[in-house]
Design a protein around this motif. Sequence first.
Motif, PDB file in Angstrom:
ATOM      1  N   LYS A 250       0.768  -1.214   0.123  1.00 41.09           N
ATOM      2  CA  LYS A 250       0.003   0.001   0.000  1.00 41.09           C
ATOM      3  C   LYS A 250       0.997   1.115   0.003  1.00 41.09           C
ATOM      4  CE  LYS A 250      -3.509  -2.056   2.719  1.00 41.09           C
ATOM      5  NZ  LYS A 250      -3.858  -2.123   4.266  1.00 41.09           N
ATOM      6  N   GLY A 251       2.080   1.088   0.426  1.00 36.45           N
ATOM      7  CA  GLY A 251       3.041   2.244   0.449  1.00 36.45           C
ATOM      8  C   GLY A 251       3.038   2.774   1.624  1.00 36.45           C
ATOM      9  N   ASN A 252       4.043   3.968   1.680  1.00 35.91           N
ATOM     10  CA  ASN A 252       4.363   4.977   3.028  1.00 35.91           C
ATOM     11  C   ASN A 252       4.700   4.124   4.164  1.00 35.91           C
ATOM     12  OD1 ASN A 252       4.165   6.900   4.622  1.00 35.91           O
ATOM     13  ND2 ASN A 252       2.058   6.824   4.989  1.00 35.91           N
ATOM     14  N   MET A 253       5.524   3.092   4.048  1.00 34.80           N
ATOM     15  CA  MET A 253       5.857   2.304   5.272  1.00 34.80           C
ATOM     16  C   MET A 253       7.591   2.170   5.359  1.00 34.80           C
ATOM     17  SD  MET A 253       4.358   0.160   6.962  1.00 34.80           S
ATOM     18  CE  MET A 253       4.303  -1.464   7.990  1.00 34.80           C
ATOM     19  N   SER A 254       7.777   2.243   6.574  1.00 40.09           N
ATOM     20  CA  SER A 254       9.304   2.288   6.689  1.00 40.09           C
ATOM     21  C   SER A 254       9.534   0.755   7.644  1.00 40.09           C
ATOM     22  CB  SER A 254       9.876   3.468   7.789  1.00 40.09           C
ATOM     23  OG  SER A 254       9.578   4.485   7.218  1.00 40.09           O
ATOM     24  N   LEU A 255      10.601   0.152   7.321  1.00 40.70           N
ATOM     25  CA  LEU A 255      10.937  -1.329   7.802  1.00 40.70           C
ATOM     26  C   LEU A 255      12.230  -1.362   8.308  1.00 40.70           C
ATOM     27  CD1 LEU A 255      10.285  -3.909   4.738  1.00 40.70           C
ATOM     28  CD2 LEU A 255       9.013  -3.878   7.196  1.00 40.70           C
ATOM     29  N   PHE A 256      12.008  -1.846   9.680  1.00 43.83           N
ATOM     30  CA  PHE A 256      13.042  -2.477  10.472  1.00 43.83           C
ATOM     31  C   PHE A 256      13.178  -4.040  10.339  1.00 43.83           C
ATOM     32  CE2 PHE A 256      12.448   1.439  12.497  1.00 43.83           C
ATOM     33  CZ  PHE A 256      13.780   1.881  12.704  1.00 43.83           C
ATOM     34  N   VAL A 257      14.279  -4.550   9.671  1.00 41.17           N
ATOM     35  CA  VAL A 257      14.427  -6.183   9.468  1.00 41.17           C
ATOM     36  C   VAL A 257      15.519  -6.491  10.584  1.00 41.17           C
ATOM     37  CG1 VAL A 257      14.267  -8.019   8.035  1.00 41.17           C
ATOM     38  CG2 VAL A 257      13.335  -5.854   7.328  1.00 41.17           C
ATOM     39  N   GLY A 258      15.280  -7.577  11.499  1.00 40.00           N
ATOM     40  CA  GLY A 258      16.353  -7.910  12.262  1.00 40.00           C
ATOM     41  C   GLY A 258      16.498  -9.662  12.266  1.00 40.00           C
ATOM     42  N   SER A 259      17.691  -9.701  12.264  1.00 41.37           N
ATOM     43  CA  SER A 259      18.191 -11.168  12.516  1.00 41.37           C
ATOM     44  C   SER A 259      19.391 -11.633  13.418  1.00 41.37           C
ATOM     45  CB  SER A 259      18.767 -11.568  10.962  1.00 41.37           C
ATOM     46  OG  SER A 259      19.029 -13.093  11.040  1.00 41.37           O
ATOM     47  N   PRO A 260      19.469 -12.876  14.017  1.00 46.82           N
ATOM     48  CA  PRO A 260      20.462 -13.287  14.593  1.00 46.82           C
ATOM     49  C   PRO A 260      21.678 -13.491  13.400  1.00 46.82           C
ATOM     50  CG  PRO A 260      18.747 -14.583  14.947  1.00 46.82           C
ATOM     51  CD  PRO A 260      18.156 -13.852  13.915  1.00 46.82           C
ATOM     52  N   VAL A 261      22.869 -13.438  13.860  1.00 51.65           N
ATOM     53  CA  VAL A 261      23.975 -13.918  12.864  1.00 51.65           C
ATOM     54  C   VAL A 261      24.242 -15.469  13.156  1.00 51.65           C
ATOM     55  CG1 VAL A 261      26.234 -13.661  12.064  1.00 51.65           C
ATOM     56  CG2 VAL A 261      24.993 -11.670  12.914  1.00 51.65           C
TER      57      VAL A 261
ATOM     58  N   SER B   7      12.596 -11.958   0.753  1.00 48.59           N
ATOM     59  CA  SER B   7      12.375 -12.369  -0.864  1.00 48.59           C
ATOM     60  C   SER B   7      10.959 -12.139  -1.133  1.00 48.59           C
ATOM     61  CB  SER B   7      13.005 -13.755  -1.014  1.00 48.59           C
ATOM     62  OG  SER B   7      11.896 -14.773  -0.463  1.00 48.59           O
ATOM     63  N   LYS B   8      10.005 -12.041  -0.216  1.00 48.38           N
ATOM     64  CA  LYS B   8       8.517 -11.938  -0.546  1.00 48.38           C
ATOM     65  C   LYS B   8       8.158 -10.425  -0.648  1.00 48.38           C
ATOM     66  CE  LYS B   8       7.373 -15.591   2.391  1.00 48.38           C
ATOM     67  NZ  LYS B   8       6.836 -15.985   3.331  1.00 48.38           N
ATOM     68  N   LEU B   9       8.972  -9.433   0.046  1.00 45.20           N
ATOM     69  CA  LEU B   9       8.481  -8.230  -0.124  1.00 45.20           C
ATOM     70  C   LEU B   9       8.599  -7.625  -1.763  1.00 45.20           C
ATOM     71  CD1 LEU B   9      10.830  -6.923   2.654  1.00 45.20           C
ATOM     72  CD2 LEU B   9       8.353  -6.594   2.831  1.00 45.20           C
ATOM     73  N   PRO B  10       7.468  -6.756  -1.841  1.00 51.52           N
ATOM     74  CA  PRO B  10       7.399  -6.522  -3.292  1.00 51.52           C
ATOM     75  C   PRO B  10       8.428  -5.169  -3.801  1.00 51.52           C
ATOM     76  CG  PRO B  10       5.823  -4.998  -1.834  1.00 51.52           C
ATOM     77  CD  PRO B  10       6.550  -6.063  -1.135  1.00 51.52           C
ATOM     78  N   LYS B  11       8.497  -5.086  -4.973  1.00 49.73           N
ATOM     79  CA  LYS B  11       9.752  -3.919  -5.350  1.00 49.73           C
ATOM     80  C   LYS B  11       9.016  -2.762  -5.110  1.00 49.73           C
ATOM     81  CE  LYS B  11      12.720  -6.407  -8.309  1.00 49.73           C
ATOM     82  NZ  LYS B  11      14.000  -6.189  -8.703  1.00 49.73           N
ATOM     83  N   SER B  12       9.689  -1.585  -4.717  1.00 51.73           N
ATOM     84  CA  SER B  12       9.123  -0.231  -4.735  1.00 51.73           C
ATOM     85  C   SER B  12      10.221   0.709  -4.326  1.00 51.73           C
ATOM     86  CB  SER B  12       8.292  -0.309  -3.362  1.00 51.73           C
ATOM     87  OG  SER B  12       8.124   0.934  -2.857  1.00 51.73           O
ATOM     88  N   ASN B  13       9.948   1.965  -4.711  1.00 52.93           N
ATOM     89  CA  ASN B  13      11.004   2.763  -4.406  1.00 52.93           C
ATOM     90  C   ASN B  13      10.639   3.779  -3.457  1.00 52.93           C
ATOM     91  OD1 ASN B  13       9.226   4.280  -5.779  1.00 52.93           O
ATOM     92  ND2 ASN B  13      10.525   4.615  -7.814  1.00 52.93           N
ATOM     93  N   ASN B  14       9.587   3.191  -2.675  1.00 53.25           N
ATOM     94  CA  ASN B  14       9.019   4.207  -1.733  1.00 53.25           C
ATOM     95  C   ASN B  14       9.051   3.631  -0.308  1.00 53.25           C
ATOM     96  OD1 ASN B  14       7.604   6.413  -0.775  1.00 53.25           O
ATOM     97  ND2 ASN B  14       5.594   5.483  -1.516  1.00 53.25           N
ATOM     98  N   VAL B  15      10.115   2.723  -0.198  1.00 54.68           N
ATOM     99  CA  VAL B  15      10.303   2.057   1.155  1.00 54.68           C
ATOM    100  C   VAL B  15      11.605   2.402   2.199  1.00 54.68           C
ATOM    101  CG1 VAL B  15      10.078  -0.010   2.509  1.00 54.68           C
ATOM    102  CG2 VAL B  15       8.687   0.091   0.463  1.00 54.68           C
ATOM    103  N   LEU B  16      11.554   2.898   3.163  1.00 55.03           N
ATOM    104  CA  LEU B  16      12.680   3.240   3.749  1.00 55.03           C
ATOM    105  C   LEU B  16      13.169   1.970   4.683  1.00 55.03           C
ATOM    106  CD1 LEU B  16      12.163   6.810   5.301  1.00 55.03           C
ATOM    107  CD2 LEU B  16      13.294   6.222   3.226  1.00 55.03           C
ATOM    108  N   VAL B  17      14.560   1.569   4.755  1.00 51.26           N
ATOM    109  CA  VAL B  17      14.755   0.117   5.598  1.00 51.26           C
ATOM    110  C   VAL B  17      15.988   0.498   6.293  1.00 51.26           C
ATOM    111  CG1 VAL B  17      13.664  -1.544   4.000  1.00 51.26           C
ATOM    112  CG2 VAL B  17      15.843  -0.803   3.338  1.00 51.26           C
ATOM    113  N   ALA B  18      15.921  -0.295   7.485  1.00 50.16           N
ATOM    114  CA  ALA B  18      17.006  -0.345   8.267  1.00 50.16           C
ATOM    115  C   ALA B  18      17.107  -1.688   9.156  1.00 50.16           C
ATOM    116  CB  ALA B  18      17.098   0.883   9.303  1.00 50.16           C
TER     117      ALA B  18
END
Length: 277
Positions: free
Chosen positions: A53-64, A78-89
């Motif tokens: 839907k857009g307008n979303m920022s994402l934090f994605v966390g993992s153990p090493v 891998s399941k996330l859609p392509k977009s140039n409107n998402v901020l990620v950390a």
Amino acid sequence: MKKAAVVYCSPNGTTGHIAKIIEAELERAGITCLSVDLGKGDDGSHVIEEVEKGNMSLFVGSPVYAARPVPPVMQFISKLPKSNNVLVAPFVAWGAVSSGIALYDMGKALTDKGYTLIGAAKSAAVHSMMWRDENPLGEGRPNEEDDSIVRDFASRIVKKIESESPRSIPLSDLAYQPEPVHAEMEKISLTLAKGRMPAKALNEELCTQCLVCSEICPVEAITLTPYPRFSDDCICCFQCVKNCPETAITADLDQMGDYLRSRAQEMNERPFTAFFV
Ligand SMILES: Cc1cc2nc3c(=O)[nH]c(=O)nc-3n(C[C@H](O)[C@H](O)[C@H](O)COP(=O)(O)O)c2cc1C
């Protein structure tokens, strides 16, 4: 209204602990926050819908794990859609051996989607395979100082989310291992490392079929037929071994201690906890 999601996998709880600090910072700023623990039967589909839907920022966390992010996290990305409107950390918890190239892997997979990389963080943690060890690597971590670095990271990312034109960071910032080490780690994977991990054994006489192991397994790799059986989806988090009330599931983890300690010494990665913004 700004929205954010914190999506993570955390078999032993440390990545989840970092996620909670980030969520608290988002809430403090009045940003609506979805939280997904990928290990709890949630594959993050509703976050994927929100991202669509857009307008979303994402934090994605993992153990090493074996220098890389864990499979459930990479499967989610891998399941996330392509977009140039998402901020990620992306953020990781690592057990004082090496944070490897996990942040780089996640950053690359996310920027390949077209997302804007606005920061990343790594936090030291106790090594989750060493709970029986008298001196586990990363003992006492994350401590208050680690948490305060993570809080600082989260508040800076929140400011970026709130700004009109958030500044991105280059993916190359996350390629912080020396080049030959990075190249060596590109060849490592959990699937390969699994072959060198201590095997799990089940004592059927001790097992009461209490289901604790299958409930705790973050990847639903344990079925009781009628005793626990482990599928190839197992990510070797050893939470079934750690939490079996009857110690019916065992693995000779003691043999790993010396190897992990010498690997940590060889890597000598510093600082333990840091962020890139
Ligand atoms: C199978 C396995 C592999 C691991 N590989 C690494 C590693 O490559 N480097 C490291 O520093 N710690 C490693 N660790 C330790 C974890 O990264 C660390 O304990 C982390 O905090 C676990 O996160 P969690 O508490 O969210 O599960 C590994 C742990 C497991 C179980």
